[in-house]
Design a protein around this motif. Structure first.
Motif, PDB file in Angstrom:
ATOM      1  N   GLY A   1      69.593 -66.772   2.653  1.00 46.01           N
ATOM      2  CA  GLY A   1      69.581 -67.440   3.949  1.00 46.01           C
ATOM      3  C   GLY A   1      68.439 -66.856   4.755  1.00 46.01           C
ATOM      4  N   VAL A   2      67.265 -67.415   4.601  1.00 48.21           N
ATOM      5  CA  VAL A   2      66.060 -66.794   5.162  1.00 48.21           C
ATOM      6  C   VAL A   2      66.027 -66.923   6.677  1.00 48.21           C
TER       7      VAL A   2
ATOM      8  N   TYR B   1      61.951 -56.915   0.179  1.00 47.61           N
ATOM      9  CA  TYR B   1      62.957 -57.970   0.152  1.00 47.61           C
ATOM     10  C   TYR B   1      62.521 -59.099  -0.762  1.00 47.61           C
ATOM     11  N   VAL B   2      63.528 -59.832  -1.238  1.00 44.35           N
ATOM     12  CA  VAL B   2      63.329 -61.074  -1.970  1.00 44.35           C
ATOM     13  C   VAL B   2      64.006 -62.172  -1.164  1.00 44.35           C
ATOM     14  N   PRO B   3      63.249 -63.041  -0.510  1.00 42.67           N
ATOM     15  CA  PRO B   3      63.867 -64.103   0.291  1.00 42.67           C
ATOM     16  C   PRO B   3      64.410 -65.210  -0.601  1.00 42.67           C
ATOM     17  N   CYS B   4      65.601 -65.684  -0.269  1.00 46.26           N
ATOM     18  CA  CYS B   4      66.266 -66.706  -1.088  1.00 46.26           C
ATOM     19  C   CYS B   4      66.905 -67.751  -0.188  1.00 46.26           C
ATOM     20  N   ASP B   5      66.737 -69.008  -0.542  1.00 50.59           N
ATOM     21  CA  ASP B   5      67.364 -70.107   0.177  1.00 50.59           C
ATOM     22  C   ASP B   5      67.429 -71.291  -0.774  1.00 50.59           C
ATOM     23  N   LEU B   6      68.499 -72.050  -0.705  1.00 48.87           N
ATOM     24  CA  LEU B   6      68.644 -73.188  -1.615  1.00 48.87           C
ATOM     25  C   LEU B   6      67.515 -74.204  -1.454  1.00 48.87           C
TER      26      LEU B   6
ATOM     27  N   GLY C   1      64.392 -73.426  -0.982  1.00 44.85           N
ATOM     28  CA  GLY C   1      63.120 -72.897  -1.458  1.00 44.85           C
ATOM     29  C   GLY C   1      62.104 -72.823  -0.334  1.00 44.85           C
ATOM     30  N   GLY C   2      60.824 -73.049  -0.656  1.00 43.08           N
ATOM     31  CA  GLY C   2      59.763 -73.027   0.349  1.00 43.08           C
ATOM     32  C   GLY C   2      59.077 -71.680   0.433  1.00 43.08           C
ATOM     33  N   VAL C   3      58.558 -71.370   1.622  1.00 40.28           N
ATOM     34  CA  VAL C   3      57.870 -70.102   1.859  1.00 40.28           C
ATOM     35  C   VAL C   3      58.331 -69.529   3.194  1.00 40.28           C
TER      36      VAL C   3
ATOM     37  N   ALA D   1      65.149 -69.947  -5.059  1.00 42.79           N
ATOM     38  CA  ALA D   1      66.319 -70.793  -4.824  1.00 42.79           C
ATOM     39  C   ALA D   1      67.575 -70.289  -5.528  1.00 42.79           C
ATOM     40  N   ASP D   2      67.432 -69.469  -6.559  1.00 43.44           N
ATOM     41  CA  ASP D   2      68.571 -69.005  -7.354  1.00 43.44           C
ATOM     42  C   ASP D   2      68.881 -67.554  -6.994  1.00 43.44           C
TER      43      ASP D   2
END
Length: 278
Positions: A157-158, A173-178, A180-182, A191-192
Motif C-alpha cells: 500500500g504505497v 524498502y520494496v514498494p508494493c501495490d496491486l 503497480g506503477g512507480v 504487484a505481488d
C-alpha cells in the motif's frame, strides 16, 4: 505501549466466527447500522509530482464508525441501501468484502474502542496542511518498526510519506501495490507482495489488505518467518489489533475521520505486542 486487546484470534475467519457467535460482545443480530456513507478523495500534495484517489465505505453503529477502503468506483450504489437499517450479523455475511469488513470494524469499535483500557496509546497529529499531517502520521507509523539501519521493509500500500519516513530511518524498502506503477521518485512498484516478502526483513502493510483478501497470506508469512508485521489501518482499525501476538507486531489505528479530511489536530492510536511476542 500497554496490553493488547483481550482474546487475540488466530485467523480472520476465527474472528468472524467469534463475533457471529457473540463471543466478544453483544449478539450482532441485535445491533443495527444507523448510517452508511462513502467518502471520496482526490489528492495531490503541494510539491509532489503525483496524486491519488481514495474511496472508503463507512458504517455507523451507535457511537462507533467502521470503515473499509475500496478501489475508486468499485462499490456499487446499492451497497449503502443494503447496509442502512440492517443488523450486523446480516452484514457480516454480505457478498461484498468491503461491507463485511466495515461491519466487523464497526462492531469491534463499538465493543472495544481505541482507549488505554483496550491497549491503545494515542498519538496526537498536529494541525497543518494535508502533506504535513501525512508526514506526521507516517512518523507515528514508522516508529513502530524495530530494525537496524540498512534493513529492508516491504511496504504494501504505497504511501509516499511512509517511504520518506523509512528513508529518514536509513531503511530500505520494496514498494508494493496491486496497481503497480512507480513511486514519487520513479521507483518500480511491485504487484505481488508475497513474492517480494521473502527478501524483506519486515512488513509494513495497509489495512486495505483486509478488504482485498491479501491480509491472511501476509500474516501467515510474518508468523512463519518470525518477521515484524506492522499495520497502518484506516480500514479495519478496530479489527487488526485483534491479531497482535498472531503474526502482527504492531498497529497504528486511524478510525474515521481520517487525517486527510480536516486541517485541524488529529489522533492515531498505536498498539504493540508485549516485548518478545509476535
Amino acid at each position: 505501549m500497554g496490553t493488547r486487546p483481550a482474546a487475540p484470534v488466530r485467523t480472520y475467519g476465527d474472528l468472524l466466527a467469534d463475533v457471529r457467535a457473540g463471543a466478544l460482545g453483544p449478539d450482532p443480530r441485535t445491533l443495527r447500522i444507523a448510517v452508511a456513507f462513502t467518502t471520496r478523495q482526490a489528492v495531490r500534495h503541494d510539491g509532489r509530482g503525483t496524486g491519488y484517489r481514495n474511496e472508503v465505505l463507512s458504517l455507523r453503529l451507535a457511537e462507533a464508525v467502521g470503515s473499509c477502503a475500496v478501489e475508486p468506483g468499485e462499490l456499487p450504489d446499492g451497497a449503502l441501501d443494503d447496509c442502512v437499517g440492517a443488523d450486523v450479523a446480516t452484514l457480516l455475511g454480505h457478498p461484498l468484502p468491503a461491507v463485511r469488513v466495515a461491519a466487523l470494524d464497526a462492531y469491534l469499535m463499538h465493543v472495544a474502542p481505541h482507549t488505554p483500557q483496550h491497549g491503545a496509546r494515542s498519538v496526537a497529529l498536529p494541525a497543518g496542511s494535508s502533506l504535513e499531517k501525512s508526514r506526521a502520521r507516517a512518523r507515528a507509523v514508522v516508529e513502530l518498526l524495530d530494525l537496524p539501519d540498512g534493513g529492508t521493509v516491504l511496504v504494501v500500500g504505497v504511501v509516499n510519506s511512509l517511504l520518506e519516513a523509512l528513508r529518514s530511518r536509513r531503511l530500505g524498502y520494496v514498494p508494493c501495490d496491486l496497481k503497480g506503477g512507480v513511486t514519487e521518485w520513479g521507483e518500480p512498484v511491485v504487484a505481488d507482495a508475497l513474492a517480494a516478502a521473502g527478501s524483506c526483513d519486515a512488513l509494513l502493510v495497509s489495512g486495505m489488505t483486509l478488504g482485498n483478501g491479501t491480509f491472511e497470506p501476509l500474516r501467515a508469512h510474518a508468523l512463519r518467518h518470525g518477521k515484524q508485521l506492522v499495520l497502518f489501518a484506516q480500514t479495519g482499525s478496530a479489527v487488526l489489533p485483534r491479531f497482535l501476538g498472531h503474526g502482527v507486531t504492531a498497529v497504528c489505528a486511524e478510525p474515521y475521520p481520517f487525517f486527510w479530511l480536516d486541517g485541524g489536530p488529529g489522533v492515531v492510536h498505536r498498539y504493540r505486542c508485549p516485548e518478545g511476542e509476535r
